[in-house]
Design a protein around this motif. Structure first.
Motif, PDB file in Angstrom:
ATOM      1  N   GLY A 135     -12.319   6.895  20.774  1.00  0.00           N
ATOM      2  CA  GLY A 135     -13.680   6.891  21.282  1.00  0.00           C
ATOM      3  C   GLY A 135     -13.881   8.078  22.205  1.00  0.00           C
ATOM      4  N   PHE A 136     -14.999   8.073  22.926  1.00  0.00           N
ATOM      5  CA  PHE A 136     -15.336   9.200  23.806  1.00  0.00           C
ATOM      6  C   PHE A 136     -15.827   8.709  25.159  1.00  0.00           C
ATOM      7  CE2 PHE A 136     -15.202  11.701  19.992  1.00  0.00           C
ATOM      8  CZ  PHE A 136     -14.880  12.983  20.432  1.00  0.00           C
ATOM      9  N   GLY A 137     -15.412   9.416  26.206  1.00  0.00           N
ATOM     10  CA  GLY A 137     -15.980   9.215  27.536  1.00  0.00           C
ATOM     11  C   GLY A 137     -15.333   8.132  28.360  1.00  0.00           C
ATOM     12  N   TYR A 138     -15.247   6.918  27.815  1.00  0.00           N
ATOM     13  CA  TYR A 138     -14.642   5.822  28.564  1.00  0.00           C
ATOM     14  C   TYR A 138     -14.232   4.706  27.616  1.00  0.00           C
ATOM     15  CZ  TYR A 138     -18.781   2.798  28.097  1.00  0.00           C
ATOM     16  OH  TYR A 138     -19.779   1.994  27.611  1.00  0.00           O
ATOM     17  N   GLY A 139     -13.417   3.831  28.133  1.00  0.00           N
ATOM     18  CA  GLY A 139     -12.991   2.664  27.385  1.00  0.00           C
ATOM     19  C   GLY A 139     -12.309   1.692  28.317  1.00  0.00           C
ATOM     20  N   TYR A 140     -11.931   0.548  27.778  1.00  0.00           N
ATOM     21  CA  TYR A 140     -11.202  -0.408  28.597  1.00  0.00           C
ATOM     22  C   TYR A 140     -10.334  -1.298  27.713  1.00  0.00           C
ATOM     23  CZ  TYR A 140     -14.983  -3.742  27.358  1.00  0.00           C
ATOM     24  OH  TYR A 140     -15.875  -4.538  26.695  1.00  0.00           O
ATOM     25  N   VAL A 141      -9.334  -1.880  28.352  1.00  0.00           N
ATOM     26  CA  VAL A 141      -8.489  -2.893  27.724  1.00  0.00           C
ATOM     27  C   VAL A 141      -8.772  -4.197  28.453  1.00  0.00           C
ATOM     28  CG1 VAL A 141      -6.124  -3.646  27.310  1.00  0.00           C
ATOM     29  CG2 VAL A 141      -6.720  -1.230  27.069  1.00  0.00           C
ATOM     30  N   ARG A 142      -9.010  -5.272  27.688  1.00  0.00           N
ATOM     31  CA  ARG A 142      -9.364  -6.551  28.317  1.00  0.00           C
ATOM     32  C   ARG A 142      -8.296  -7.601  28.055  1.00  0.00           C
ATOM     33  NH1 ARG A 142     -11.447 -11.071  26.504  1.00  0.00           N
ATOM     34  NH2 ARG A 142     -12.157 -10.188  24.510  1.00  0.00           N
ATOM     35  N   ILE A 162     -10.676   9.887  23.598  1.00  0.00           N
ATOM     36  CA  ILE A 162      -9.716   8.862  23.997  1.00  0.00           C
ATOM     37  C   ILE A 162      -9.084   8.273  22.741  1.00  0.00           C
ATOM     38  CG2 ILE A 162      -9.378   6.710  25.263  1.00  0.00           C
ATOM     39  CD1 ILE A 162     -11.894   7.357  26.855  1.00  0.00           C
ATOM     40  N   GLN A 163      -7.756   8.275  22.686  1.00  0.00           N
ATOM     41  CA  GLN A 163      -7.047   7.809  21.503  1.00  0.00           C
ATOM     42  C   GLN A 163      -6.037   6.727  21.869  1.00  0.00           C
ATOM     43  OE1 GLN A 163      -5.827  11.907  20.697  1.00  0.00           O
ATOM     44  NE2 GLN A 163      -6.745  11.737  18.645  1.00  0.00           N
ATOM     45  N   GLU A 164      -6.011   5.693  21.055  1.00  0.00           N
ATOM     46  CA  GLU A 164      -5.088   4.582  21.237  1.00  0.00           C
ATOM     47  C   GLU A 164      -3.882   4.737  20.308  1.00  0.00           C
ATOM     48  OE1 GLU A 164      -4.923  -0.185  20.073  1.00  0.00           O
ATOM     49  OE2 GLU A 164      -6.262   1.242  19.069  1.00  0.00           O
ATOM     50  N   ASP A 165      -2.708   4.392  20.802  1.00  0.00           N
ATOM     51  CA  ASP A 165      -1.510   4.254  19.979  1.00  0.00           C
ATOM     52  C   ASP A 165      -0.878   2.929  20.374  1.00  0.00           C
ATOM     53  OD1 ASP A 165       1.011   4.284  18.772  1.00  0.00           O
ATOM     54  OD2 ASP A 165       1.212   6.457  18.967  1.00  0.00           O
ATOM     55  N   ALA A 166      -1.239   1.873  19.652  1.00  0.00           N
ATOM     56  CA  ALA A 166      -0.811   0.531  20.034  1.00  0.00           C
ATOM     57  C   ALA A 166       0.699   0.384  19.954  1.00  0.00           C
ATOM     58  CB  ALA A 166      -1.498  -0.501  19.142  1.00  0.00           C
ATOM     59  N   GLU A 167       1.320   0.976  18.953  1.00  0.00           N
ATOM     60  CA  GLU A 167       2.766   0.844  18.783  1.00  0.00           C
ATOM     61  C   GLU A 167       3.511   1.491  19.942  1.00  0.00           C
ATOM     62  OE1 GLU A 167       6.230   1.720  15.423  1.00  0.00           O
ATOM     63  OE2 GLU A 167       4.192   2.477  15.145  1.00  0.00           O
ATOM     64  N   ALA A 168       3.037   2.651  20.373  1.00  0.00           N
ATOM     65  CA  ALA A 168       3.686   3.341  21.490  1.00  0.00           C
ATOM     66  C   ALA A 168       3.265   2.780  22.842  1.00  0.00           C
ATOM     67  CB  ALA A 168       3.364   4.835  21.428  1.00  0.00           C
ATOM     68  N   GLY A 169       2.174   1.992  22.866  1.00  0.00           N
ATOM     69  CA  GLY A 169       1.670   1.453  24.121  1.00  0.00           C
ATOM     70  C   GLY A 169       1.051   2.520  25.004  1.00  0.00           C
ATOM     71  N   THR A 170       0.289   3.427  24.385  1.00  0.00           N
ATOM     72  CA  THR A 170      -0.304   4.525  25.156  1.00  0.00           C
ATOM     73  C   THR A 170      -1.789   4.678  24.863  1.00  0.00           C
ATOM     74  OG1 THR A 170       0.242   6.176  23.460  1.00  0.00           O
ATOM     75  CG2 THR A 170       1.855   5.822  25.225  1.00  0.00           C
ATOM     76  N   ILE A 171      -2.490   5.167  25.857  1.00  0.00           N
ATOM     77  CA  ILE A 171      -3.869   5.638  25.726  1.00  0.00           C
ATOM     78  C   ILE A 171      -3.849   7.106  26.114  1.00  0.00           C
ATOM     79  CG2 ILE A 171      -6.221   5.475  26.589  1.00  0.00           C
ATOM     80  CD1 ILE A 171      -5.472   3.050  24.975  1.00  0.00           C
ATOM     81  N   THR A 172      -4.330   7.960  25.212  1.00  0.00           N
ATOM     82  CA  THR A 172      -4.335   9.403  25.459  1.00  0.00           C
ATOM     83  C   THR A 172      -5.757   9.883  25.673  1.00  0.00           C
ATOM     84  OG1 THR A 172      -2.357   9.730  24.116  1.00  0.00           O
ATOM     85  CG2 THR A 172      -3.723  11.659  24.506  1.00  0.00           C
ATOM     86  N   LEU A 173      -5.974  10.630  26.727  1.00  0.00           N
ATOM     87  CA  LEU A 173      -7.273  11.237  27.014  1.00  0.00           C
ATOM     88  C   LEU A 173      -7.143  12.742  26.838  1.00  0.00           C
ATOM     89  CD1 LEU A 173      -6.800   8.702  29.192  1.00  0.00           C
ATOM     90  CD2 LEU A 173      -9.145   9.334  29.787  1.00  0.00           C
ATOM     91  N   ARG A 174      -7.933  13.292  25.922  1.00  0.00           N
ATOM     92  CA  ARG A 174      -7.918  14.730  25.642  1.00  0.00           C
ATOM     93  C   ARG A 174      -9.213  15.349  26.142  1.00  0.00           C
ATOM     94  NH1 ARG A 174      -3.834  16.077  22.122  1.00  0.00           N
ATOM     95  NH2 ARG A 174      -2.809  14.274  21.144  1.00  0.00           N
TER      96      ARG A 174
END
Length: 536
Positions: A135-142, A162-174
């Motif tokens: 996604g872009f700009g913002y996000g959240y985990v609930r 903003i990119q999710e990698d669930a397997e690695a357990g990471t959120i990347t912001l570019r």
């Protein structure tokens, strides 16, 4: 979870290979794989804020700014990543959900209908694997009713992917880097983000406070839009008929808490030739309709797409130098709408003068007090003139804002959403509704920005936390009529409930004067719910 992201800045010095420096946030420590300090990195922040500024000691080009958050995603109930623009899907999804992009659409269909024009498909490499959403700009985990929100503090300096990698357990912001070389001593903030937690409403409030975003004052809007009744087939007689019906219904309702609006949508001129309207269909011009609406106590609204033109327009034929070009020198196609949609170069001085003239004419001479400005993403389709996409979009919105009288209200649409925060009174937050629930099966395989009542209402609910904080949300129109509409009773109820409880705009495209008693009763119920939502 690691709240101290690892941030990598990739850059180039003239005549040297690509290099990088890494900021390990835990102690503000800066490390570099080559041991250099050419970037002059300054780290600032707090428990909630992360900021990095560079002041180069030598001329540098920054290629990439990437932050990685380590988050325990296995226990999360949902993840939310804000979509690119007004029409991009923006709802809570399972952590192991996926983003399909255009992978399910045939290439010739994508090309013919320019399906990659309105979204982020040309500059984001879509990963369709499970657990790799973006996604872009913002996000959240609930988890339960608590969220961890991560958001950009300044999209005007560059968009944030903003990119999710669930397997690695990471959120990347570019963070989008500067589109030009940074000279020696040129100070530039290259990364700025907030990390907040708590209940969703509280986390959003805190993030926007940290970002310095405040919604512009805006009274709720109630009334009519011509699009979903006539689409582009409008003329003076049709609109006067609808104005009569709208007036007849609204005059019997207490709207002391809201403003009644009559909005003319697409169809009065070729796209791009805004001041050269069809005299046969509009002998008195749009100005006559604006005056008639005002005489009936309505705010007159007008739709424009200021940053595009269609192939059949005089602008396209007479001013090819005004069109935006890609790196190969070709015109930038913004979509397949009308006779073909093309982006204008909003950094071109003549284009800027023309856009300003159009906006000044329709507001100051024609009398429109509300402008619905659409397809705005066209301004930032190609980084150019030393500006990246975020800077181009901020510059374009500023052009719109400064070209109209201060009292003119703007409803932005088709805009990279976070770029619009605090800069408009109203903003579309979902896809266009349709006259059915979710279009034909083959259409569901296309892009996220497609026409769909189902997706539009989901987006309106998904972005409702922005209403009254970033702008007043526009969930698109309420449909009560039966003719030509294929919506079940349950679907109509969901539309009414969503439209009255998620935003500050409640318009319909129905011929209000033809409503029967049951439809009038439903409309009065909608008005009552909408008023309660707006605490009026």
């Amino acid at each position: 979870m690691s709240l101290g992201p690892i941030i990598r800045i990739a850059y180039r010095v003239a005549g040297a290979r690509r290099q990088s420096q890494v900021v390990v946030w835990g102690d503000g420590r800066i490390t570099g794989s080559n041991g250099t300090t050419e970037l002059g990195v300054v780290v600032r922040g707090s428990e909630e804020v992360r900021r990095i500024t560079v002041r180069p000691l030598v001329p540098v080009i920054i290629d990439e700014v990437v932050a990685t958050l380590s988050i325990e995603l296995d226990d999360a109930d949902a993840i939310y990543l804000n979509g690119y623009n007004s029409w991009t899907i923006s709802v809570e999804k399972p952590v192991m959900g996926r983003t399909w992009g255009l992978s399910r659409a045939p290439r010739d269909v994508v090309s013919t209908y320019v399906l990659d024009g309105s979204g982020d498909y040309r500059f984001v490499e879509i990963d369709a694997r499970k657990g790799h959403q973006h996604g872009f700009g913002y996000g959240y985990v609930r988890q339960g009713d608590e969220v961890l929100l991560f958001g950009s503090l300044n999209e005007d300096s560059g968009l944030t992917l903003i990119q999710e990698d669930a397997e690695a357990g990471t959120i990347t912001l570019r963070k989008e880097p500067p589109a030009h070389m940074l000279a020696v001593g040129m100070e530039r903030e290259v990364f700025c983000m907030a990390i907040t937690g708590g209940k969703l409403e509280d986390a959003v409030d805190r993030w926007l406070e940290l970002a310095g975003v405040r919604a512009m004052p805006a009274r709720p809007l109630v009334g009519y839009c011509s699009w979903y009744r006539h689409y582009g087939n409008i003329d003076t007689l049709k609109l006067l008929h609808d104005l009569e019906g709208t007036t007849r219904v609204l005059c019997k309702i207490d709207l002391s808490w809201a403003d009644p609006v009559f909005q003319i949508d697409d169809g009065f001129a070729k796209v791009g030739d805004w001041l050269d309207y069809d005299l046969q269909k509009f002998p008195g011009g749009p100005a006559a309709l604006a005056q008639e609406a005002a005489a009936r106590g309505m705010i007159a609204g007008l739709w424009l797409a200021p940053f595009v033109c269609e192939r059949d327009s005089k602008l396209y034929a007479q001013h090819p130098e005004w069109l935006l070009r890609n790196k190969r020198g070709g015109f930038v196609r913004a979509g397949s709408n009308w006779s073909g949609s093309f982006a204008l170069d909003v950094r071109n001085g003549e284009v800027r003068d023309y856009v300003a003239k159009v906006l000044q004419t329709v507001t100051q001479e024609w009398g429109f007090k509300l402008l619905k400005l659409d397809f705005l993403y066209a301004a930032c389709m190609e980084p150019h003139d030393g500006l990246n996409r975020g800077e181009l979009m901020a510059d374009a919105i500023n052009l719109l804002r400064t070209s109209v009288p201060e009292e003119t209200r703007l409803l932005l649409c088709g805009v990279p959403l976070v770029s619009a925060f605090g800069k408009c009174e109203y903003c579309r937050v979902g896809q266009d509704v349709g006259l059915d629930w979710d279009d034909k099966p083959h259409m569901r395989l296309l892009h996220e920005e497609r026409v769909s009542t189902k997706l539009s209402l989901a987006n309106a609910r998904g972005r409702a936390h922005l209403d009254g904080k970033a702008f007043r949300c526009d969930p698109d129109v309420l449909i009560l009529r039966e003719d030509g509409v294929s919506l079940s009773k349950a679907q109509r109820e969901k539309m009414l409930d969503t439209d009255t409880s998620t935003g500050g705009v409640l318009l319909t495209s129905d011929d209000m004067g033809s409503w029967n008693e049951e439809q009038l009763t439903r409309y009065h119920e909608a008005i009552s719910r909408f008023r309660a939502h707006n605490n009026a």
